[in-house]
Design a protein around this motif. Structure first.
Motif, PDB file in Angstrom:
ATOM      1  N   THR A   6     -42.223 -49.032  30.580  1.00 19.59           N
ATOM      2  CA  THR A   6     -43.787 -49.361  30.884  1.00 19.59           C
ATOM      3  C   THR A   6     -43.908 -50.663  31.603  1.00 19.59           C
ATOM      4  O   THR A   6     -43.047 -51.473  31.452  1.00 19.59           O
ATOM      5  CB  THR A   6     -44.705 -49.230  29.406  1.00 19.59           C
ATOM      6  N   GLY A   7     -45.194 -50.645  32.269  1.00 21.07           N
ATOM      7  CA  GLY A   7     -45.345 -51.969  32.906  1.00 21.07           C
ATOM      8  C   GLY A   7     -44.506 -52.464  33.827  1.00 21.07           C
ATOM      9  O   GLY A   7     -43.999 -53.387  34.038  1.00 21.07           O
ATOM     10  N   ARG A  14     -40.028 -54.665  35.395  1.00 22.71           N
ATOM     11  CA  ARG A  14     -39.300 -54.261  36.686  1.00 22.71           C
ATOM     12  C   ARG A  14     -37.979 -54.837  36.363  1.00 22.71           C
ATOM     13  O   ARG A  14     -37.177 -54.262  36.970  1.00 22.71           O
ATOM     14  CB  ARG A  14     -39.985 -55.058  37.987  1.00 22.71           C
ATOM     15  N   ARG A  15     -37.747 -56.342  36.016  1.00 20.21           N
ATOM     16  CA  ARG A  15     -36.351 -56.384  35.644  1.00 20.21           C
ATOM     17  C   ARG A  15     -35.489 -55.319  34.857  1.00 20.21           C
ATOM     18  O   ARG A  15     -34.372 -55.251  35.077  1.00 20.21           O
ATOM     19  CB  ARG A  15     -36.444 -58.019  35.060  1.00 20.21           C
ATOM     20  N   HIS A 164     -36.493 -67.754  30.361  1.00 20.66           N
ATOM     21  CA  HIS A 164     -36.411 -67.227  31.782  1.00 20.66           C
ATOM     22  C   HIS A 164     -36.588 -65.632  31.626  1.00 20.66           C
ATOM     23  O   HIS A 164     -35.920 -65.184  30.983  1.00 20.66           O
ATOM     24  CB  HIS A 164     -34.792 -67.424  32.374  1.00 20.66           C
ATOM     25  N   GLU A 165     -37.185 -65.247  32.511  1.00 21.43           N
ATOM     26  CA  GLU A 165     -37.760 -63.826  32.376  1.00 21.43           C
ATOM     27  C   GLU A 165     -36.489 -62.802  32.520  1.00 21.43           C
ATOM     28  O   GLU A 165     -36.585 -61.763  31.943  1.00 21.43           O
ATOM     29  CB  GLU A 165     -38.811 -63.350  33.410  1.00 21.43           C
ATOM     30  N   VAL A 171     -32.039 -59.020  27.110  1.00 18.85           N
ATOM     31  CA  VAL A 171     -32.028 -58.703  25.782  1.00 18.85           C
ATOM     32  C   VAL A 171     -32.724 -57.397  25.663  1.00 18.85           C
ATOM     33  O   VAL A 171     -32.308 -56.556  24.847  1.00 18.85           O
ATOM     34  CB  VAL A 171     -33.032 -59.754  25.194  1.00 18.85           C
ATOM     35  N   ALA A 172     -33.559 -56.939  26.457  1.00 17.67           N
ATOM     36  CA  ALA A 172     -34.321 -55.605  26.437  1.00 17.67           C
ATOM     37  C   ALA A 172     -33.415 -54.648  26.562  1.00 17.67           C
ATOM     38  O   ALA A 172     -33.242 -53.430  26.047  1.00 17.67           O
ATOM     39  CB  ALA A 172     -35.473 -55.365  27.228  1.00 17.67           C
ATOM     40  N   ALA A 173     -32.644 -54.764  27.713  1.00 18.48           N
ATOM     41  CA  ALA A 173     -31.450 -53.748  28.374  1.00 18.48           C
ATOM     42  C   ALA A 173     -30.508 -53.422  27.160  1.00 18.48           C
ATOM     43  O   ALA A 173     -30.141 -52.379  26.968  1.00 18.48           O
ATOM     44  CB  ALA A 173     -31.074 -54.179  29.732  1.00 18.48           C
ATOM     45  N   VAL A 174     -29.988 -54.512  26.629  1.00 15.14           N
ATOM     46  CA  VAL A 174     -29.010 -54.631  25.681  1.00 15.14           C
ATOM     47  C   VAL A 174     -29.597 -53.614  24.545  1.00 15.14           C
ATOM     48  O   VAL A 174     -28.866 -52.731  24.097  1.00 15.14           O
ATOM     49  CB  VAL A 174     -28.473 -55.855  25.134  1.00 15.14           C
ATOM     50  N   ALA A 175     -30.921 -54.134  24.041  1.00  7.52           N
ATOM     51  CA  ALA A 175     -31.245 -53.169  22.914  1.00  7.52           C
ATOM     52  C   ALA A 175     -31.651 -51.817  23.103  1.00  7.52           C
ATOM     53  O   ALA A 175     -31.359 -50.955  22.358  1.00  7.52           O
ATOM     54  CB  ALA A 175     -32.574 -54.122  22.433  1.00  7.52           C
TER      55      ALA A 175
END
Length: 280
Positions: A6-7, A14-15, A164-165, A171-175
């Motif tokens: 989302t977003g 986007r990252r 840093h974004e 972290v989000a991608a790992v999780a």
């Protein structure tokens, strides 16, 4: 296995999308206005407005995991839809303010806590991300710096540990790729506590000139910043900054999750230096 992001037009979303695409995941990107999305080849773009439950079921159909922002208005409806769709794991972008000293009264903390509570009350396994202050907040100073004017801020000696974004996205991608993070709350920050004055000095050093600081009183800040910020949000920020004067921020490195040290504020500033450079 489809992952919904989302977003997907945002600095973090986007990252996250780009990282998951590079890793070869089957992806779906969402936004309030999906026609405005530019997504990598092979990525579906769908409508999902976190405040409008009628958009939830279609966007979530066939989704296995999801990266979500915090929007409390319809959070319980959202997680009910997530459960109906059979989503097996949610990664929720929240905020470190939820565990801050004024969490019970801070409007920003309450905003994020409401969504965390809705996730906890659902049957959906989730990972909660609580980053500290975004390094990108410094872009709010860019117009004054580019114009060679003093940066007008209250509490310039307040500390944050700007993150840093790209680290948030990592972290989000790992999780999202590791279900062992389900049920955990990950609090993290940048690698160093810096005052606003020190952050401005970093930008000035990269520009090769001093960035002057004009310290506002709280009343002056309310008058100036209140022109573009809702009063409860502004009061929350000013309270946080006032409490952080001469008090170094806690540092929670991302290395335990990503396997490498957090990016520095100097790195962020160097990457965004054009935003602060003088205009001809």
């Amino acid at each position: 296995m489809t992952i919904l992001v989302t977003g997907a037009r945002g600095n973090v979303g986007r990252r996250v999308l780009d990282r998951l695409h590079a890793a070869g995941h089957d992806l779906r990107a969402s936004a309030r206005t999906p026609d405005d999305l530019t997504v990598p080849a092979g990525v579906d773009a769908v409508e999902l407005d976190l405040g409008r439950p009628e958009t939830f079921d279609t966007a979530l159909k066939g989704v296995d995991s999801a990266f979500l922002y915090a929007e409390p208005a319809a959070a319980r409806d959202l997680f009910a839809a997530v459960a109906r769709a059979g989503v097996r794991h949610v990664v929720l972008l929240s905020s470190a303010t939820v565990s801050g000293p004024a969490a019970g009264t801070d409007p920003l903390a309450l905003h994020h806590a409401a969504v965390e509570d809705a996730l906890a009350a659902s049957a959906v396994p989730g990972t909660v991300l609580r980053p500290g202050a975004f390094a990108g907040n410094a872009l709010g100073w860019s117009r004054a710096i580019a114009a060679g004017q003093p940066v007008r801020i209250p509490f310039p000696d307040a500390h944050t540990a700007p993150v840093h974004e790209d680290d948030i996205a990592d972290v989000a991608a790992v999780a999202l790729g590791d279900r062992s993070y389900a049920g955990r709350t990950l609090t993290f920050s940048g690698p160093r506590s810096l005052t606003f004055r020190q952050q401005l000095a970093v930008i000035g050093a990269l520009l090769g000139r001093e960035v002057p600081v004009h310290e506002l009183t709280r009343d002056q800040a309310v008058e100036e910043m209140g022109r573009f910020m809702p009063p409860p949000v502004l009061a929350s920020l000013l309270d946080q900054w006032s409490a952080a004067v001469d008090r170094p921020a806690e540092v929670h490195d991302v290395k335990a999750v990503t396997g490498r040290p957090a990016r520095t504020f100097e790195q962020w500033a160097r990457e965004h230096l054009d935003a602060f450079a003088a205009r001809n």
